[in-house]
Motif scaffolding. Structure first.
Motif, PDB file in Angstrom:
ATOM      1  N   PRO A 294     -60.018  62.868 -52.230  1.00  0.00           N
ATOM      2  CA  PRO A 294     -59.283  61.603 -52.333  1.00  0.00           C
ATOM      3  C   PRO A 294     -60.168  60.397 -52.617  1.00  0.00           C
ATOM      4  O   PRO A 294     -61.361  60.392 -52.328  1.00  0.00           O
ATOM      5  N   TYR A 295     -59.536  59.378 -53.191  1.00  0.00           N
ATOM      6  CA  TYR A 295     -60.105  58.038 -53.139  1.00  0.00           C
ATOM      7  C   TYR A 295     -59.835  57.498 -51.737  1.00  0.00           C
ATOM      8  O   TYR A 295     -58.875  57.894 -51.074  1.00  0.00           O
ATOM      9  N   LYS A 296     -60.661  56.548 -51.317  1.00  0.00           N
ATOM     10  CA  LYS A 296     -60.372  55.832 -50.079  1.00  0.00           C
ATOM     11  C   LYS A 296     -60.604  54.354 -50.324  1.00  0.00           C
ATOM     12  O   LYS A 296     -61.652  53.960 -50.832  1.00  0.00           O
ATOM     13  N   VAL A 297     -59.621  53.549 -49.977  1.00  0.00           N
ATOM     14  CA  VAL A 297     -59.756  52.104 -50.107  1.00  0.00           C
ATOM     15  C   VAL A 297     -59.423  51.469 -48.763  1.00  0.00           C
ATOM     16  O   VAL A 297     -58.407  51.793 -48.143  1.00  0.00           O
ATOM     17  N   THR A 298     -60.309  50.608 -48.300  1.00  0.00           N
ATOM     18  CA  THR A 298     -60.123  49.903 -47.039  1.00  0.00           C
ATOM     19  C   THR A 298     -60.091  48.406 -47.322  1.00  0.00           C
ATOM     20  O   THR A 298     -60.958  47.884 -48.026  1.00  0.00           O
ATOM     21  N   ILE A 299     -59.083  47.746 -46.781  1.00  0.00           N
ATOM     22  CA  ILE A 299     -58.989  46.293 -46.917  1.00  0.00           C
ATOM     23  C   ILE A 299     -59.443  45.673 -45.603  1.00  0.00           C
ATOM     24  O   ILE A 299     -58.891  45.967 -44.545  1.00  0.00           O
ATOM     25  N   GLY A 300     -60.465  44.831 -45.680  1.00  0.00           N
ATOM     26  CA  GLY A 300     -61.068  44.307 -44.471  1.00  0.00           C
ATOM     27  C   GLY A 300     -61.980  45.357 -43.867  1.00  0.00           C
ATOM     28  O   GLY A 300     -62.517  46.221 -44.556  1.00  0.00           O
ATOM     29  N   SER A 301     -62.116  45.335 -42.560  1.00  0.00           N
ATOM     30  CA  SER A 301     -62.982  46.286 -41.862  1.00  0.00           C
ATOM     31  C   SER A 301     -62.142  47.384 -41.240  1.00  0.00           C
ATOM     32  O   SER A 301     -60.984  47.159 -40.889  1.00  0.00           O
ATOM     33  N   GLU A 302     -62.727  48.575 -41.104  1.00  0.00           N
ATOM     34  CA  GLU A 302     -62.030  49.639 -40.384  1.00  0.00           C
ATOM     35  C   GLU A 302     -62.014  49.344 -38.893  1.00  0.00           C
ATOM     36  O   GLU A 302     -61.241  49.944 -38.151  1.00  0.00           O
ATOM     37  N   ASP A 303     -62.880  48.431 -38.452  1.00  0.00           N
ATOM     38  CA  ASP A 303     -62.833  48.024 -37.056  1.00  0.00           C
ATOM     39  C   ASP A 303     -61.519  47.285 -36.825  1.00  0.00           C
ATOM     40  O   ASP A 303     -61.041  46.545 -37.694  1.00  0.00           O
ATOM     41  N   LEU A 304     -60.964  47.481 -35.655  1.00  0.00           N
ATOM     42  CA  LEU A 304     -59.676  46.867 -35.346  1.00  0.00           C
ATOM     43  C   LEU A 304     -59.812  45.347 -35.322  1.00  0.00           C
ATOM     44  O   LEU A 304     -60.691  44.801 -34.657  1.00  0.00           O
ATOM     45  N   LYS A 305     -58.956  44.664 -36.065  1.00  0.00           N
ATOM     46  CA  LYS A 305     -58.989  43.207 -36.032  1.00  0.00           C
ATOM     47  C   LYS A 305     -57.613  42.649 -36.333  1.00  0.00           C
ATOM     48  O   LYS A 305     -56.775  43.302 -36.956  1.00  0.00           O
ATOM     49  N   ALA A 306     -57.391  41.442 -35.875  1.00  0.00           N
ATOM     50  CA  ALA A 306     -56.093  40.800 -36.022  1.00  0.00           C
ATOM     51  C   ALA A 306     -56.086  39.903 -37.253  1.00  0.00           C
ATOM     52  O   ALA A 306     -57.123  39.453 -37.735  1.00  0.00           O
ATOM     53  N   ASN A 307     -54.892  39.657 -37.746  1.00  0.00           N
ATOM     54  CA  ASN A 307     -54.681  38.746 -38.864  1.00  0.00           C
ATOM     55  C   ASN A 307     -55.189  37.347 -38.483  1.00  0.00           C
ATOM     56  O   ASN A 307     -54.771  36.777 -37.479  1.00  0.00           O
ATOM     57  N   HIS A 308     -56.074  36.796 -39.300  1.00  0.00           N
ATOM     58  CA  HIS A 308     -56.666  35.491 -38.986  1.00  0.00           C
ATOM     59  C   HIS A 308     -55.672  34.346 -39.143  1.00  0.00           C
ATOM     60  O   HIS A 308     -55.966  33.221 -38.721  1.00  0.00           O
ATOM     61  N   ALA A 309     -54.509  34.605 -39.712  1.00  0.00           N
ATOM     62  CA  ALA A 309     -53.500  33.552 -39.851  1.00  0.00           C
ATOM     63  C   ALA A 309     -52.687  33.368 -38.572  1.00  0.00           C
ATOM     64  O   ALA A 309     -51.798  32.521 -38.514  1.00  0.00           O
ATOM     65  N   ILE A 310     -52.995  34.166 -37.547  1.00  0.00           N
ATOM     66  CA  ILE A 310     -52.247  34.106 -36.282  1.00  0.00           C
ATOM     67  C   ILE A 310     -53.104  33.441 -35.211  1.00  0.00           C
ATOM     68  O   ILE A 310     -54.245  33.852 -34.957  1.00  0.00           O
ATOM     69  N   VAL A 311     -52.565  32.415 -34.573  1.00  0.00           N
ATOM     70  CA  VAL A 311     -53.214  31.786 -33.420  1.00  0.00           C
ATOM     71  C   VAL A 311     -52.858  32.628 -32.198  1.00  0.00           C
ATOM     72  O   VAL A 311     -51.677  32.834 -31.902  1.00  0.00           O
ATOM     73  N   GLN A 312     -53.879  33.115 -31.493  1.00  0.00           N
ATOM     74  CA  GLN A 312     -53.649  34.011 -30.364  1.00  0.00           C
ATOM     75  C   GLN A 312     -53.937  33.305 -29.035  1.00  0.00           C
ATOM     76  O   GLN A 312     -55.011  32.747 -28.846  1.00  0.00           O
ATOM     77  N   HIS A 313     -52.954  33.350 -28.133  1.00  0.00           N
ATOM     78  CA  HIS A 313     -53.114  32.816 -26.775  1.00  0.00           C
ATOM     79  C   HIS A 313     -52.956  33.967 -25.794  1.00  0.00           C
ATOM     80  O   HIS A 313     -51.999  34.736 -25.892  1.00  0.00           O
ATOM     81  N   VAL A 314     -53.879  34.086 -24.851  1.00  0.00           N
ATOM     82  CA  VAL A 314     -53.775  35.099 -23.803  1.00  0.00           C
ATOM     83  C   VAL A 314     -53.620  34.376 -22.471  1.00  0.00           C
ATOM     84  O   VAL A 314     -54.493  33.588 -22.076  1.00  0.00           O
ATOM     85  N   GLU A 315     -52.505  34.626 -21.808  1.00  0.00           N
ATOM     86  CA  GLU A 315     -52.181  33.942 -20.554  1.00  0.00           C
ATOM     87  C   GLU A 315     -52.435  34.905 -19.390  1.00  0.00           C
ATOM     88  O   GLU A 315     -51.805  35.956 -19.301  1.00  0.00           O
ATOM     89  N   ILE A 316     -53.369  34.549 -18.495  1.00  0.00           N
ATOM     90  CA  ILE A 316     -53.665  35.371 -17.324  1.00  0.00           C
ATOM     91  C   ILE A 316     -52.696  34.971 -16.210  1.00  0.00           C
ATOM     92  O   ILE A 316     -52.680  33.817 -15.774  1.00  0.00           O
ATOM     93  N   LEU A 317     -51.888  35.925 -15.748  1.00  0.00           N
ATOM     94  CA  LEU A 317     -50.918  35.622 -14.697  1.00  0.00           C
ATOM     95  C   LEU A 317     -50.533  36.894 -13.958  1.00  0.00           C
ATOM     96  O   LEU A 317     -50.960  37.988 -14.312  1.00  0.00           O
ATOM     97  N   SER A 318     -49.708  36.726 -12.935  1.00  0.00           N
ATOM     98  CA  SER A 318     -49.238  37.881 -12.169  1.00  0.00           C
ATOM     99  C   SER A 318     -47.891  38.330 -12.721  1.00  0.00           C
ATOM    100  O   SER A 318     -47.221  37.594 -13.450  1.00  0.00           O
ATOM    101  N   GLU A 319     -47.490  39.520 -12.337  1.00  0.00           N
ATOM    102  CA  GLU A 319     -46.216  40.074 -12.816  1.00  0.00           C
ATOM    103  C   GLU A 319     -45.053  39.150 -12.458  1.00  0.00           C
ATOM    104  O   GLU A 319     -44.140  38.943 -13.259  1.00  0.00           O
TER     105      GLU A 319
END
Length: 494
Positions: A294-319
């Motif tokens: 096969p051919y293989k084509v990778t867009i970006g890195s094979e390392d897991l990464k998020a779309n840079h057009a998304i602002v990500q907020h992580v909220e630390i809290l309890s259930e």
């Protein structure tokens, strides 16, 4: 004469597309069969007509690109390629050499230029070689395999009575399958190519009737397709173009035995296109079983990464703080924008939806226990904006393509970082910006280190609490001090 007139599918009954562009006609020897012993493959293919699958003729503009120009273009668009005799990327639609009837559909759809996966994937697919494509959701990969599929179908003999499809697309979820079929219908219409969608959870009758009439393209989830084959409603003898879409998700959902059973019934000299957003060892191993050279084509890195057009907020809290935090966010967000809220369980989905509706928020839910009719209705209400808040389990995390989802909220943090990337990828699509909020509790601490890497790669802010959890420190005992909101206070919605 009708396309379904019962005419025998002999090798000379190709459609009259040969005068249009670079495609159609011709005959060539079988491609090398996949890893099977040559003599065994030869006997297995005994009596099976040969088929055409190499349609690519490089345009003068593409041929004139120097190696330095090709490398510069690939670097700029984050395209990495592997394989023997890799074709150059195409910079514009007319550089692919698509027939006029395909170009007209592209123009009608309003596309300006190929996406990176299309730019490199189209010439690869049109050469008839097997292809591995690694690209995030929303990258345009559906058309990267569907437009070559249209060309492929138009070069094959017309279907005879009792023939199964020429193109088979396997997808993990009903929602993704339906969306693929919508695109197949749109871009196959000018060629009178018929397609159908085969998935569980709905009556079989309409699907059986489509198969019996004859369809060139079948988009299917594995379980229902096996059911149709075992019931003798279709067969895979004519399949020469196989697509496995979201292969990583299909493995996550336990479909590997079904996939192997299906592929074992398809001729080994087929063309196979294998698409995945990630490239773990399990996905790579499955590809080794099904693909040849096969051919293989990778867009970006094979390392897991998020779309840079998304602002990500992580909220630390309890259930116990999650619901009040959700309501606070909705009060800030609610301007008619579409908001997608992910939960881990069907029960949790229904509970939070019920609470939101009691508080006056226009929310509906979608998950695997809903009937297909209800899921279709909920999606329609969400897409139209009549109900701009939708809760969902991971059934909607992949393949759900809704325009203008402005916010994604991970009420429950997912069970893997791959699922995190796919969930938040429901926003920030097709060049738009998006925002994602994720509720992160002590129970999720094992994901902190990898999550920090994803945030940092995307240039996002990492809070001191999350950074501490990433270093192995316990989460703070007190999180956000949200003011209490009763669940029955009522809220007007117009």
């Amino acid at each position: 004469m009708s396309r379904y007139d019962g005419r025998a599918a002999d090798a000379g009954s190709y459609r009259d597309r040969r005068s249009e562009g670079a495609f159609g006609g011709g005959s060539r020897a079988f491609a090398a069969p996949s890893k099977a012993d040559a003599s065994a493959a030869a006997s297995e293919l005994d009596g099976v007509p040969r088929f055409e699958k190499n349609f690519y003729v490089e345009s003068p503009a593409v041929a004139g690109m120097t190696e330095e120009e090709v490398e510069a273009y690939r670097r700029r668009r984050e395209i990495t390629v592997e394989g023997r005799d890799v074709p150059k990327p195409v910079l514009e639609f007319r550089g692919v050499g698509f027939p006029e009837y395909v170009l007209q559909e592209i123009t009608k759809a309003g596309f300006v230029e190929p996406t990176p996966i299309q730019s490199q994937g189209w010439p690869m697919a049109l050469r008839g070689r097997d292809l591995i494509g690694i690209a995030e959701t929303g990258s345009g990969k559906t058309l990267a395999y569907l437009l070559p599929a249209v060309v492929h179908v138009n070069a094959q003999p017309i279907l005879a009575p009792g023939d199964g499809p020429i193109v088979l697309v396997l997808a993990p979820t009903r929602e993704l399958a339906v969306q693929i079929q919508q695109e197949a219908t749109k871009f196959g219409a000018s060629s009178k190519i018929k397609s159908t969608c085969i998935y569980g959870g709905v009556p079989k009758g309409p699907q059986v009737r489509d198969l019996q009439k004859g369809v060139e393209i079948v988009i299917a989830t594995p379980g229902r397709l096996i059911d149709m084959i075992e019931s003798h409603h279709t067969n895979l003898r004519r399949v020469t173009y196989l697509v496995l879409d979201e292969a990583d998700r299909m493995l996550d959902m336990g479909f590997e035995p079904q996939i192997k059973k299906i592929v074992s019934q398809i001729r080994p000299d087929r063309q196979t296109l294998y698409w995945s957003a990630t490239w773990p060892k399990e996905v790579e191993q499955l590809a080794r079983n099904f693909l040849f050279d096969p051919y293989k084509v990778t867009i970006g890195s094979e390392d897991l990464k998020a779309n840079h057009a998304i602002v990500q907020h992580v909220e630390i809290l309890s259930e116990s703080q999650k619901y009040n935090k959700l309501v606070n966010l909705l009060e800030d967000m609610m301007d008619g924008s579409r908001i997608l809220i992910f939960l881990d369980t069907k029960k949790g989905c229904d509970q939070i939806t019920r609470q939101l509706r009691m508080d006056g928020w226009p929310a509906l839910s979608i998950h695997g226990d809903k009937s297909q009719a209800e899921r279709d209705w909920v999606l329609s209400e969400f897409k139209s904006g009549k109900s701009p808040i939708m809760t969902a389990t991971d059934v909607a995390a992949r393949g759900l393509d809704v325009k203008d989802v402005k916010y994604v909220i991970n009420y429950d943090f997912p069970g893997s970082l791959e699922d995190y990337v796919h969930r938040i990828g429901r926003t920030g699509r097709a060049g738009a910006k998006g925002t994602a909020y994720s509720f992160f509790t002590a129970a999720n601490a094992r994901f902190a280190k990898e999550l920090i890497s994803i945030l940092e790669e995307a240039g996002q802010k990492v809070s001191s609490e999350l950074a501490a959890m990433g270093r192995g420190a316990p989460p703070p005992s007190s999180g956000y001090r949200d003011r209490y909101r009763g669940f029955g206070g009522g809220r007007s919605w117009s």
